[in-house]
Design an enzyme around this catalytic site. Structure first.
Site, short mmCIF file in Angstrom:
data_model
loop_
_atom_site.label_atom_id
_atom_site.label_comp_id
_atom_site.label_asym_id
_atom_site.label_seq_id
_atom_site.Cartn_x
_atom_site.Cartn_y
_atom_site.Cartn_z
N LYS A 52 -11.96 37.77 56.18
CA LYS A 52 -10.69 37.06 56.20
C LYS A 52 -9.58 37.94 56.77
CE LYS A 52 -11.77 34.11 52.21
NZ LYS A 52 -11.45 33.82 50.80
N ALA A 90 -12.37 40.86 45.39
CA ALA A 90 -12.32 41.89 46.44
C ALA A 90 -11.03 41.75 47.24
CB ALA A 90 -13.52 41.76 47.36
N SER A 106 -8.38 38.41 50.60
CA SER A 106 -8.91 38.52 49.25
C SER A 106 -9.92 37.42 49.00
CB SER A 106 -7.77 38.42 48.23
OG SER A 106 -8.24 38.64 46.91
N ASP A 107 -10.90 37.73 48.19
CA ASP A 107 -11.88 36.71 47.83
C ASP A 107 -12.35 36.98 46.40
OD1 ASP A 107 -13.62 34.46 49.15
OD2 ASP A 107 -14.99 35.61 47.88
N GLN A 108 -12.67 35.88 45.72
CA GLN A 108 -13.13 35.99 44.34
C GLN A 108 -14.41 35.19 44.16
OE1 GLN A 108 -11.14 34.03 40.77
NE2 GLN A 108 -10.57 36.17 40.45
#
Length: 201
Positions: free
Chosen positions: A59, A112, A75-77
């Site tokens: 991203k 992250a 960001s990623d979850q």
């Protein structure tokens, strides 16, 4: 290393999430949002933490490529119940099923973060990760249904909003950064900004 105030940066949040935008606004009102347009399909056998890190990096890179001279936050979850990844339910029945599966169990949220600094000739990446463990109370079908009806957590991984009524579903939360569970770990973000020579204050 010379430092630059955060207010002097062209800051781009590589996400259309209103939850992440609300968190970032705690640090600065001066940022843009842009959809990364990244394929979020999980690679077969990919660990939840690895998936979160890969997507956060993808991203940040994708948005930085379209915004030279900027600093991009990706960001990623990924929420995991054992080895099962819990996605965004999208509909009430799936949300209720997710919460029923989580009842009395521990869910791990891997969040992250990737900061892509595109101010120079080459994009520099700064990365961090946060792990939050949530222990759910034993929930009965009635309270699960009432919760989903009241809060409509259909766009949230794990089917709850910890910053809202979802807090009533938990026995405990174990983490180092309360903002990470909402989707953007601000403590880690400030650390990455400082590493890039950007002063948050």
């Amino acid at each position: 290393m010379s430092t630059t105030p955060l207010a002097g940066i062209d800051l781009v949040l590589g996400s259309t999430s209103r939850y992440r935008a609300e968190l970032l606004a705690r640090l600065t009102p001066r940022f843009r949002q842009q959809a990364p347009g990244v394929d979020e399909t999980r690679v077969p056998g990919e660990a939840p933490a690895t998936l979160a890190a890969r997507l956060a990096r993808a991203k940040a890179r994708a948005v930085a490529a379209r915004n030279p001279g900027s600093v991009v936050i990706g960001s990623d979850q990924v929420a995991a119940l054992d080895d099962q990844v819990l996605g965004k339910p999208g509909e009430a029945a799936r949300a209720e099923a997710q919460l029923a599966a989580c009842s009395g169990r521990r869910v791990v949220f891997h969040t992250a973060l990737c900061l892509a600094d595109a101010r120079g000739a080459e994009v520099r990446l700064h990365e961090a990760a946060d792990t939050t463990e949530v222990l759910f109370r034993r929930l009965d079908a009635g309270e699960i249904r009432r919760y989903v009806e009241r809060e409509q957590p259909l766009d949230c991984a794990g089917s709850f909003k910890s910053e809202g009524l979802g807090i009533t579903l938990f026995e405990r939360i174990d983490n180092a950064d309360p903002s990470a569970l909402v989707g953007l770990p601000l403590i880690a973000l400030c650390r990455l900004l400082r590493a890039a020579g950007i002063v948050p204050l």
